[in-house]
Motif scaffolding. Structure first.
Motif, PDB file in Angstrom:
ATOM      1  N   VAL A  70       0.833  -1.200   0.000  1.00  0.00           N
ATOM      2  CA  VAL A  70       0.000   0.000   0.000  1.00  0.00           C
ATOM      3  C   VAL A  70       0.870   1.253   0.000  1.00  0.00           C
ATOM      4  O   VAL A  70       0.561   2.250  -0.671  1.00  0.00           O
ATOM      5  N   SER A  71       1.975   1.220   0.730  1.00  0.00           N
ATOM      6  CA  SER A  71       2.852   2.397   0.777  1.00  0.00           C
ATOM      7  C   SER A  71       3.412   2.721  -0.606  1.00  0.00           C
ATOM      8  O   SER A  71       3.555   3.895  -0.967  1.00  0.00           O
ATOM      9  N   TYR A  72       3.720   1.690  -1.381  1.00  0.00           N
ATOM     10  CA  TYR A  72       4.211   1.924  -2.739  1.00  0.00           C
ATOM     11  C   TYR A  72       3.117   2.551  -3.601  1.00  0.00           C
ATOM     12  O   TYR A  72       3.363   3.492  -4.366  1.00  0.00           O
ATOM     13  N   ALA A  73       1.900   2.011  -3.487  1.00  0.00           N
ATOM     14  CA  ALA A  73       0.799   2.550  -4.280  1.00  0.00           C
ATOM     15  C   ALA A  73       0.525   4.004  -3.913  1.00  0.00           C
ATOM     16  O   ALA A  73       0.290   4.856  -4.790  1.00  0.00           O
ATOM     17  N   GLU A  74       0.564   4.315  -2.630  1.00  0.00           N
ATOM     18  CA  GLU A  74       0.301   5.686  -2.191  1.00  0.00           C
ATOM     19  C   GLU A  74       1.429   6.637  -2.597  1.00  0.00           C
ATOM     20  O   GLU A  74       1.182   7.790  -2.964  1.00  0.00           O
ATOM     21  N   THR A  75       2.661   6.170  -2.522  1.00  0.00           N
ATOM     22  CA  THR A  75       3.784   7.006  -2.958  1.00  0.00           C
ATOM     23  C   THR A  75       3.650   7.354  -4.432  1.00  0.00           C
ATOM     24  O   THR A  75       3.845   8.513  -4.836  1.00  0.00           O
ATOM     25  N   ALA A  76       3.300   6.365  -5.244  1.00  0.00           N
ATOM     26  CA  ALA A  76       3.116   6.621  -6.678  1.00  0.00           C
ATOM     27  C   ALA A  76       1.975   7.596  -6.910  1.00  0.00           C
ATOM     28  O   ALA A  76       2.084   8.526  -7.726  1.00  0.00           O
ATOM     29  N   ARG A  77       0.871   7.400  -6.196  1.00  0.00           N
ATOM     30  CA  ARG A  77      -0.284   8.296  -6.368  1.00  0.00           C
ATOM     31  C   ARG A  77       0.083   9.743  -6.057  1.00  0.00           C
ATOM     32  O   ARG A  77      -0.244  10.665  -6.817  1.00  0.00           O
ATOM     33  N   LEU A  78       0.770   9.948  -4.953  1.00  0.00           N
ATOM     34  CA  LEU A  78       1.131  11.301  -4.549  1.00  0.00           C
ATOM     35  C   LEU A  78       2.118  11.932  -5.526  1.00  0.00           C
ATOM     36  O   LEU A  78       2.021  13.127  -5.847  1.00  0.00           O
ATOM     37  N   ALA A  79       3.066  11.138  -6.021  1.00  0.00           N
ATOM     38  CA  ALA A  79       4.038  11.667  -6.978  1.00  0.00           C
ATOM     39  C   ALA A  79       3.366  12.047  -8.293  1.00  0.00           C
ATOM     40  O   ALA A  79       3.698  13.074  -8.912  1.00  0.00           O
ATOM     41  N   ILE A  80       2.411  11.229  -8.735  1.00  0.00           N
ATOM     42  CA  ILE A  80       1.672  11.530  -9.966  1.00  0.00           C
ATOM     43  C   ILE A  80       0.898  12.834  -9.810  1.00  0.00           C
ATOM     44  O   ILE A  80       0.902  13.701 -10.699  1.00  0.00           O
ATOM     45  N   THR A  81       0.232  12.969  -8.667  1.00  0.00           N
ATOM     46  CA  THR A  81      -0.506  14.197  -8.397  1.00  0.00           C
ATOM     47  C   THR A  81       0.427  15.398  -8.391  1.00  0.00           C
ATOM     48  O   THR A  81       0.109  16.459  -8.951  1.00  0.00           O
ATOM     49  N   GLY A  82       1.602  15.238  -7.792  1.00  0.00           N
ATOM     50  CA  GLY A  82       2.576  16.327  -7.753  1.00  0.00           C
ATOM     51  C   GLY A  82       3.055  16.736  -9.134  1.00  0.00           C
ATOM     52  O   GLY A  82       3.205  17.927  -9.429  1.00  0.00           O
ATOM     53  N   ALA A  83       3.287  15.747  -9.998  1.00  0.00           N
ATOM     54  CA  ALA A  83       3.752  16.061 -11.355  1.00  0.00           C
ATOM     55  C   ALA A  83       2.701  16.868 -12.109  1.00  0.00           C
ATOM     56  O   ALA A  83       3.025  17.810 -12.846  1.00  0.00           O
ATOM     57  N   GLU A  84       1.437  16.511 -11.922  1.00  0.00           N
ATOM     58  CA  GLU A  84       0.376  17.247 -12.619  1.00  0.00           C
ATOM     59  C   GLU A  84       0.234  18.656 -12.052  1.00  0.00           C
ATOM     60  O   GLU A  84      -0.009  19.622 -12.790  1.00  0.00           O
ATOM     61  N   ARG A  85       0.422  18.812 -10.757  1.00  0.00           N
ATOM     62  CA  ARG A  85       0.329  20.145 -10.145  1.00  0.00           C
ATOM     63  C   ARG A  85       1.551  21.005 -10.453  1.00  0.00           C
ATOM     64  O   ARG A  85       1.491  22.230 -10.334  1.00  0.00           O
ATOM     65  N   ASP A  86       2.649  20.385 -10.834  1.00  0.00           N
ATOM     66  CA  ASP A  86       3.857  21.124 -11.240  1.00  0.00           C
ATOM     67  C   ASP A  86       3.869  21.388 -12.739  1.00  0.00           C
ATOM     68  O   ASP A  86       4.929  21.625 -13.322  1.00  0.00           O
ATOM     69  N   GLY A  87       2.706  21.332 -13.381  1.00  0.00           N
ATOM     70  CA  GLY A  87       2.637  21.530 -14.824  1.00  0.00           C
ATOM     71  C   GLY A  87       3.210  22.870 -15.261  1.00  0.00           C
ATOM     72  O   GLY A  87       3.267  23.834 -14.482  1.00  0.00           O
ATOM     73  N   TYR A  88       3.624  22.940 -16.515  1.00  0.00           N
ATOM     74  CA  TYR A  88       4.263  24.147 -17.038  1.00  0.00           C
ATOM     75  C   TYR A  88       3.983  24.281 -18.530  1.00  0.00           C
ATOM     76  O   TYR A  88       3.654  23.310 -19.209  1.00  0.00           O
ATOM     77  N   GLY A  89       4.130  25.485 -19.024  1.00  0.00           N
ATOM     78  CA  GLY A  89       3.995  25.726 -20.456  1.00  0.00           C
ATOM     79  C   GLY A  89       5.281  25.390 -21.183  1.00  0.00           C
ATOM     80  O   GLY A  89       6.374  25.745 -20.730  1.00  0.00           O
ATOM     81  N   THR A  90       5.170  24.701 -22.301  1.00  0.00           N
ATOM     82  CA  THR A  90       6.350  24.268 -23.052  1.00  0.00           C
ATOM     83  C   THR A  90       6.705  25.266 -24.149  1.00  0.00           C
ATOM     84  O   THR A  90       5.866  26.087 -24.541  1.00  0.00           O
ATOM     85  N   PRO A  91       7.925  25.201 -24.686  1.00  0.00           N
ATOM     86  CA  PRO A  91       8.290  26.065 -25.817  1.00  0.00           C
ATOM     87  C   PRO A  91       7.405  25.844 -27.044  1.00  0.00           C
ATOM     88  O   PRO A  91       7.282  26.733 -27.885  1.00  0.00           O
ATOM     89  N   GLY A  92       6.791  24.669 -27.135  1.00  0.00           N
ATOM     90  CA  GLY A  92       5.927  24.372 -28.270  1.00  0.00           C
ATOM     91  C   GLY A  92       4.490  24.835 -28.083  1.00  0.00           C
ATOM     92  O   GLY A  92       3.639  24.563 -28.929  1.00  0.00           O
ATOM     93  N   GLY A  93       4.207  25.517 -26.967  1.00  0.00           N
ATOM     94  CA  GLY A  93       2.878  26.066 -26.744  1.00  0.00           C
ATOM     95  C   GLY A  93       1.906  25.142 -26.055  1.00  0.00           C
ATOM     96  O   GLY A  93       0.715  25.459 -25.945  1.00  0.00           O
ATOM     97  N   LEU A  94       2.373  24.000 -25.540  1.00  0.00           N
ATOM     98  CA  LEU A  94       1.498  23.063 -24.846  1.00  0.00           C
ATOM     99  C   LEU A  94       1.700  23.169 -23.336  1.00  0.00           C
ATOM    100  O   LEU A  94       2.517  23.956 -22.853  1.00  0.00           O
ATOM    101  N   TYR A  95       0.943  22.387 -22.601  1.00  0.00           N
ATOM    102  CA  TYR A  95       1.041  22.355 -21.143  1.00  0.00           C
ATOM    103  C   TYR A  95       1.407  20.936 -20.746  1.00  0.00           C
ATOM    104  O   TYR A  95       0.704  19.972 -21.102  1.00  0.00           O
ATOM    105  N   ALA A  96       2.515  20.793 -20.018  1.00  0.00           N
ATOM    106  CA  ALA A  96       3.061  19.473 -19.695  1.00  0.00           C
ATOM    107  C   ALA A  96       3.108  19.254 -18.195  1.00  0.00           C
ATOM    108  O   ALA A  96       3.206  20.215 -17.422  1.00  0.00           O
ATOM    109  N   PRO A  97       3.054  17.989 -17.750  1.00  0.00           N
ATOM    110  CA  PRO A  97       3.262  17.706 -16.325  1.00  0.00           C
ATOM    111  C   PRO A  97       4.707  17.969 -15.943  1.00  0.00           C
ATOM    112  O   PRO A  97       5.599  18.005 -16.801  1.00  0.00           O
ATOM    113  N   GLY A  98       4.956  18.164 -14.657  1.00  0.00           N
ATOM    114  CA  GLY A  98       6.310  18.411 -14.191  1.00  0.00           C
ATOM    115  C   GLY A  98       7.233  17.224 -14.410  1.00  0.00           C
ATOM    116  O   GLY A  98       6.789  16.094 -14.651  1.00  0.00           O
ATOM    117  N   ASP A  99       8.518  17.494 -14.325  1.00  0.00           N
ATOM    118  CA  ASP A  99       9.544  16.470 -14.512  1.00  0.00           C
ATOM    119  C   ASP A  99       9.363  15.366 -13.478  1.00  0.00           C
ATOM    120  O   ASP A  99       9.309  15.624 -12.277  1.00  0.00           O
TER     121      ASP A  99
END
Length: 481
Positions: A335-364
């Motif tokens: 369960v700890s692995y599943a929760e760690t992955a869930r939180l990291a995925i959520t973080g990447a989406e919240r760290d989204g940014y605009g790209t040089p190509g004009g799109l919006y991407a999730p964080g690194d």
């Protein structure tokens, strides 16, 4: 690549029919005719057909598709996100695909559709390298989206002699042997094309010698139909054969196959070539074009972890060990692995940014990928420990149907508050996940498909910004403590 005749989101029937296109598929020394009709592939074909048909379910249609400017319903997998809301809806679609397949399909069509999104985003740099190549990339994305193509990729060079260089032996890597008025001619091989017999096209955009001086002939990004003349596809041993009546509930549905691709002087039209001869740009572009597909992979792996946690818990309950402290600790680790992955995925989406190509991407999120590769074998080990010898020995459906055997099975092979039939099927799922060829292949896939783990960690270390903390530490040690 005209889109005038495109009809949008794929259906199961269209998918089955599309595989009977003359592609040269080889299995066990024989050429396969219609992939959809072959017993070794039929289960996976039917699973993809089911997944595609979900796009037309009235209750799911708006979650999985949107209306493009052509008026076609198009998969959110191919959507070009421009803001945070677009990104959220895009990955709600990804979650639906991955949940419906228990996280077992590393090449669910959503993955490579997101690589095509990245290719579109990198179009300006491709155009700067060679006029028109970026336009090819954008046009290809649009064509693949409007036709809802299933794509694969082939990135690895043949495993012949990794101590040697293709500069010394050109057969060690795929190369351009000549340019013509129509396109480029390719000779060589590529591995490991997961999904190859079920895909419509292959994208190639990586070579091990891309940045070496004098290696320009090996640097080429392109797309190619799987039925292109001169392209031969060699499949590995299928993992879904039920053998002696034992069911394989996951392998029978999710064996997405892996293949070697042989290019026997295959001509790729110019409109399908996106980069040529520019090794430094190829290296730069690799992370850019994978920004969206990485997130798809993380979401898929999270669903795989949720599946392991659920199977492990159900197995423990079925044999009455779920109250044991050690088993609960193991299940808590899952369960700890599943929760760690869930939180990291959520973080990447919240760290989204605009790209040089004009799109919006999730964080690194490369660090999450390397962590996933690291823990995958541990996850399987936990389920093996919980199920123990029961994973090895379960009756088949034929055994369950035998009047002579059934009384014995009901007495000696039942579980705690679960009948022998349901228990045996549950343990067959566990067997598929952690023991047989399918399970071992899945585990190897998790370890390998994100690239070399050690090299990835080194890149992560070199890219990590430690400056703020290091400056504060330097201030601390600059004075007597």
């Amino acid at each position: 690549m005209q889109i005038a005749d495109a009809v949008g989101a794929m259906t199961g029937e269209r998918f089955r029919d599309s595989l009977d296109d003359g592609r040269e598929i080889w299995l066990a020394g024989e050429r396969v005719g219609n992939v959809a009709a072959h017993p070794a592939f039929r289960g996976t074909v039917e699973e993809f057909a089911r997944l595609y048909d979900r796009q037309h379910d009235p209750e799911l249609r708006d979650e999985l598709t949107y209306v493009s400017d052509t008026g076609n319903r198009v998969s959110w997998s191919y959507h070009l996100p421009k803001n945070e809301d677009d990104l959220r809806r895009k990955y709600d679609n990804t979650r639906s695909w991955m949940r419906a397949s228990f996280g077992q399909l590393g090449r669910a069509p959503d993955f490579m559709a997101n690589v095509a999104v990245g290719l579109h985003d990198f179009r300006n740099e491709l155009n700067a390298s060679r006029e028109g190549f970026g336009d090819h990339a954008a046009a290809y994305h649009r064509w693949a989206a409007e036709n809802d193509l299933a794509l694969t990729h082939a990135l690895g060079d043949p495993q012949i002699d990794r101590s040697a260089s293709p500069l010394d032996d050109p057969d060690l890597a795929l190369r351009v042997v000549k340019e013509t008025d129509n396109g480029v001619v390719l000779r060589g091989a590529k591995q490991l094309a997961t999904l190859a017999p079920f895909a419509h096209e292959v994208l190639v955009y990586l070579n091990g010698v891309s940045a070496q001086r004098g290696a320009e002939e090996f640097v080429v990004w392109f797309a190619l139909p799987m039925n292109a003349p001169g392209l031969r596809i060699l499949c590995r041993e299928p993992l879904s054969d039920p053998g002696h009546g034992h069911s394989h509930p996951f392998a029978g549905r999710f064996d997405e196959q892996d293949a070697m691709l042989f290019f026997d002087d295959v001509e790729v039209p110019w409109e399908r070539v996106f980069l040529l001869g520019d090794g430094l740009l190829a290296l730069k572009g690799l992370s850019r074009i994978n920004a969206w597909s990485n997130q798809s992979t993380h979401i898929r792996f999270h669903e795989r972890l949720r599946t392991f946690a659920a199977v492990g818990s159900m197995v423990a309950e079925s044999i009455g060990v779920d109250g044991f402290r050690g088993i609960q600790e193991d299940l808590g680790e899952l369960v700890s692995y599943a929760e760690t992955a869930r939180l990291a995925i959520t973080g990447a989406e919240r760290d989204g940014y605009g790209t040089p190509g004009g799109l919006y991407a999730p964080g690194d999120s490369y660090g999450l990928g390397y962590w996933s590769a690291q823990i995958s074998s541990r996850v399987a080990e936990i389920v093996r420990r919980i199920g123990a010898s029961g994973i090895l020995m379960q009756p088949s459906e034929a055994d369950l149907a035998s009047p002579e055997l059934r009384p014995l099975l009901d007495t000696y092979m039942r579980g705690k508050d679960i009948g022998v039939a349901e228990k045996s099927r549950l343990f067959r799922v566990a067997w598929d996940l952690v023991c047989d060829g399918f399970g071992q292949r899945q585990e190897l896939y998790e370890y390998l498909h994100r690239g070399d783990l050690a090299a990835g960690r080194i890149r992560l270390y070199k890219r990590y910004d430690r400056s703020e903390v290091e400056n504060r530490l330097r201030e601390l040690i600059a004075k007597p403590l």
